[in-house]
Write an enzyme that holds these catalytic residues in place. Structure first.
Site, PDB file in Angstrom:
ATOM      1  N   ASP A 147      -8.631  -8.896   4.170  1.00 46.99           N
ATOM      2  CA  ASP A 147      -8.398  -7.741   5.029  1.00 46.99           C
ATOM      3  C   ASP A 147      -9.445  -7.603   6.122  1.00 46.99           C
ATOM      4  OD1 ASP A 147      -7.351  -5.462   6.068  1.00 46.99           O
ATOM      5  OD2 ASP A 147      -8.015  -4.128   4.474  1.00 46.99           O
ATOM      6  N   GLU A 206     -12.677  -2.184  12.105  1.00 44.40           N
ATOM      7  CA  GLU A 206     -12.662  -1.428  10.849  1.00 44.40           C
ATOM      8  C   GLU A 206     -13.836  -1.787   9.935  1.00 44.40           C
ATOM      9  OE1 GLU A 206      -8.971  -1.789   8.725  1.00 44.40           O
ATOM     10  OE2 GLU A 206      -9.765  -0.837   6.922  1.00 44.40           O
ATOM     11  N   GLU A 220       0.818  -1.220   0.000  1.00 42.86           N
ATOM     12  CA  GLU A 220       0.000   0.000   0.000  1.00 42.86           C
ATOM     13  C   GLU A 220       0.852   1.270   0.000  1.00 42.86           C
ATOM     14  OE1 GLU A 220      -2.771  -0.610   3.288  1.00 42.86           O
ATOM     15  OE2 GLU A 220      -4.100  -1.713   1.937  1.00 42.86           O
TER      16      GLU A 220
HETATM   17  C1  GCV Z   1      -2.552   0.427   8.473  1.00 46.62           C
HETATM   18  C2  GCV Z   1      -6.083  -2.031   5.443  1.00 46.62           C
HETATM   19  C3  GCV Z   1      -6.505  -0.793   6.192  1.00 46.62           C
HETATM   20  C4  GCV Z   1      -5.360   0.194   6.296  1.00 46.62           C
HETATM   21  C5  GCV Z   1      -4.196  -0.517   7.007  1.00 46.62           C
HETATM   22  C6  GCV Z   1      -3.813  -1.732   6.181  1.00 46.62           C
HETATM   23  C7  GCV Z   1      -2.702  -2.542   6.840  1.00 46.62           C
HETATM   24  O1  GCV Z   1      -5.858  -1.747   4.106  1.00 46.62           O
HETATM   25  O2  GCV Z   1      -7.617  -0.219   5.561  1.00 46.62           O
HETATM   26  O3  GCV Z   1      -5.790   1.303   7.037  1.00 46.62           O
HETATM   27  O4  GCV Z   1      -3.088   0.331   7.184  1.00 46.62           O
HETATM   28  O5  GCV Z   1      -4.937  -2.572   6.038  1.00 46.62           O
HETATM   29  O6  GCV Z   1      -3.055  -3.439   7.584  1.00 46.62           O
HETATM   30  O7  GCV Z   1      -1.547  -2.257   6.638  1.00 46.62           O
END
Ligand code: GCV
Length: 615
Positions: free
Chosen positions: A322, A350, A247
């Protein structure tokens, strides 16, 4: 007159003190100041154990004994009025167990029981729904950190990663490290080590090297020097957590190096001080772009298995996508055999209604352990749901998830019901009429959430970015496909679902044989993961003879009915057992949850109905 005013003041002050705002968590013991604690051993940790018992234990005498013949872990034995342990942390855990009324021998399953905070240095929290970070850099509230440490110690958590995995390089600068030291000094007597998330490009980002290439000598030297500086300040520093080439985060891949090259360079820097590297396997969209996202972690890491130093642990989310309300377990746990693994669970909700929905997560975590044996894991990490909100977690019932995480990290064999019962009694009341109803309600809450958000294995149909409400039609051409709901459900006039069987992406083949066979065959695939693994015609006959479309409607509707039951139970039956503030705050949130559940049902069924009814 004066006296009346004064006593009124005292009375209101006393009432204010007793205000049940949830800040006390599950630690609402009343001081009885009765017990006398005898011990020959002494340490800051033992002093805390002693003080807890002398203040709150409702018995006469307790003996605390260090016993070098006991197993070399954080466990304890409570026999009569004696608590024995090999380590002083064990005596502290034993003290909290005794306060909970538990006896006998108890040893933790995992040596590493860590919270991961996704807290940014500016006080915000990624995916945090309970206010700002409790780690207030350069103006630490030491009492708050102490309260946090005590709560963690009471459930056996022994490590905290203080900052977000999307890490700022600034955390490694000397002024911040001095603050980290202050936090470490507060947490230490509670048996908690401090860890940091690091940005892989830190030396370059801080302008101290020209590259962050892990095989570059000046880079490796920088990390060695940094490790030295950290350990001088914090001799028991735990180590680094790393999100690399994921990411948008930098990583060894930026220099055509492997994850093993990157992790090993850091591991070498920490090795002389017994530090560890927890290297995350949450990667997609880099080296295996275009491949089914749920397969990419295995594709990336399996070829590297066996190439990591012995102080590297691979940390992987429980599911391959996720943190969805229901995922199959991640096949990494079947495939990585020579490198130690840790599981990363998400306590902050989340994708599970955040701090607005009552969703008890222990049943979900237990489901993971049905497939992955704890003996395969070196540790367990939980992405924390803690913030500066007065009640710590935003929702009074989200505290149960922090509690359950700690208890399962200690003993994953505990049932989710047992943990709920313990938590309810400690947090509210031990009146059976309340506890029995609320245990049932908590136990059904996760399944309710799955039904109104992602029945039958649908997944990732959440609103873009904030991941709160439904967006089944979500598609924006400029975003990676893997962020778009339509990519995951693939609904059209014939069918719905993602074919991950041998006729599709063959993600099923990443599992061990018996599980792979089970998921691959539409007849044996559990129906609650049907659309995760299979593309299924709307007219497909489910096990009970109804069509897929009928079942989908039924599931959404049942999810709403379950929340209605939760809401009515709390609203009409629980009021007399709970103080006004907490009752009202939970009641308001349950009303919201019900509205949200109806929205999920209506939006999703309207959208999918356009296709399903075209048969
Ligand atoms: C900390 C998902 C979440 C992100 C998070 C990522 C990860 O994509 O939406 O906010 O980033 O996971 O676990 O690295």
């Amino acid at each position: 007159m004066k006296r009346i005013v004064w006593s009124f003041f005292i009375l209101t002050a006393a009432m204010a003190l007793q205000a049940e705002d949830g800040h006390q968590l599950w630690l609402r013991y009343q001081p009885v100041n009765k017990a006398k604690v005898v011990t020959e051993a002494s340490s800051p940790t033992i002093s805390i154990a002693k003080q807890e018992l002398e203040t709150y234990y409702n018995g006469e005498n307790v003996t605390l004994k260090l016993d070098a013949t006991m197993p070399d872990d954080d466990g304890y034995r409570i026999e009569g009025s004696t608590i024995s342990a090999r380590r002083d942390a064990g005596l502290l855990y034993g003290a909290f167990a005794l306060l909970r009324g538990q006896y006998g021998d108890s040893h933790p399953t995992f040596n590493l029981r860590l919270l991961n905070h996704w807290d940014n240095l500016d006080g915000s929290i990624e995916r945090g729904y309970a206010g700002e970070s409790i780690f207030e850099w350069f103006k630490l509230d030491e009492q708050l950190i102490r309260d946090y440490a005590r709560a963690n110690a009471s459930i056996g958590i022994n490590g905290s990663v203080l900052n977000n995995v999307n890490a700022s390089p600034k955390i490694l600068t000397t002024p911040y490290l001095k603050e980290v030291k202050k936090i470490a000094d507060i947490l230490r007597p509670y048996g908690i080590k401090v860890y940091l998330s690091i940005n892989f490009a830190s030396p370059m980002a801080l302008g101290e090297t020209k590259t962050a290439d892990p095989l570059n000598k000046s880079v490796a030297k920088w990390w060695q020097k940094k490790a030295k500086e950290i350990y001088k300040l914090i001799p028991d520093f735990g180590g680094f957590l790393v999100k690399a080439n994921s990411e948008g985060q930098p990583g060894p891949g930026d220099y055509n190096r492997t994850h093993a090259d990157g992790a090993n360079m850091l591991a070498d820097a920490l090795k002389p001080f017994n530090g560890i590297v927890m290297w995350r396997c949450f990667v997609y969209g880099a080296n295996h772009k275009g491949e089914d996202r749920v397969k990419q972690a295995v594709s990336e890491f399996k070829p590297l298995d066996g190439l990591f130093r012995d102080n590297v642990i691979l940390q992987t989310k429980n599911g391959p996508l996720d943190f969805q309300p229901r995922e199959p377990y991640s096949p990494i746990f079947d495939q990585i055999k020579k490198t130690p693994n840790m599981v990363e669970l998400q306590i902050t909700q989340e994708y599970l209604g955040q701090s607005r929905h009552l969703v008890y997560l222990a049943p979900m975590w237990k489901e993971f352990f049905d497939y992955v044996s704890p003996s395969q894991l070196k540790g367990i990490a939980g992405v924390a749901n803690i913030g500066k909100d007065r009640n710590w977690c935003g929702h009074h019932f989200s505290q149960a998830n922090w509690y359950a995480f700690g208890r399962l990290a200690w003993n994953p064999d505990l049932s989710s019901n047992t943990i709920a019962e313990e938590w309810l009694e400690l947090t509210f009341t031990n009146d059976k009429r309340f506890v029995d109803s609320m245990m049932r309600l908590m136990e059904m809450s996760r399944e309710a959430c799955v039904k109104y958000m992602m029945p039958l294995g649908l997944h990732h149909i959440f609103k873009f970015d904030h991941h709160y409400g439904p967006e089944p039609d979500g598609f924006i051409a400029s975003y990676p496909l893997e962020w778009c709901p339509v990519y995951y459900h693939k609904a059209n006039n014939d069918s719905i679902g993602f074919d991950r069987s041998h006729t599709g992406t063959n993600a099923t083949s990443q599992y061990r044989k018996d599980i792979a066979d089970m998921y691959d065959n539409i007849e044996t695939c559990p129906e609650d993961l049907l659309l995760w693994f299979h593309r299924v015609p709307w007219t497909y006959k489910m096990k009970d003879g109804s069509t897929l479309w009928e079942s989908l409607q039924f599931e959404y509707q049942l999810g709403v009915i379950m929340v209605e039951t939760m809401q009515t139970t709390w609203h009409y039956k629980m009021r007399n057992f709970v103080d006004e503030q907490r009752w009202r705050e939970v009641d308001e949130r349950l009303a919201d949850q019900l509205q949200n559940a109806r929205e999920w049902r209506d939006v999703c069924l309207n959208y999918f109905g356009q296709f399903a009814t075209k048969q």
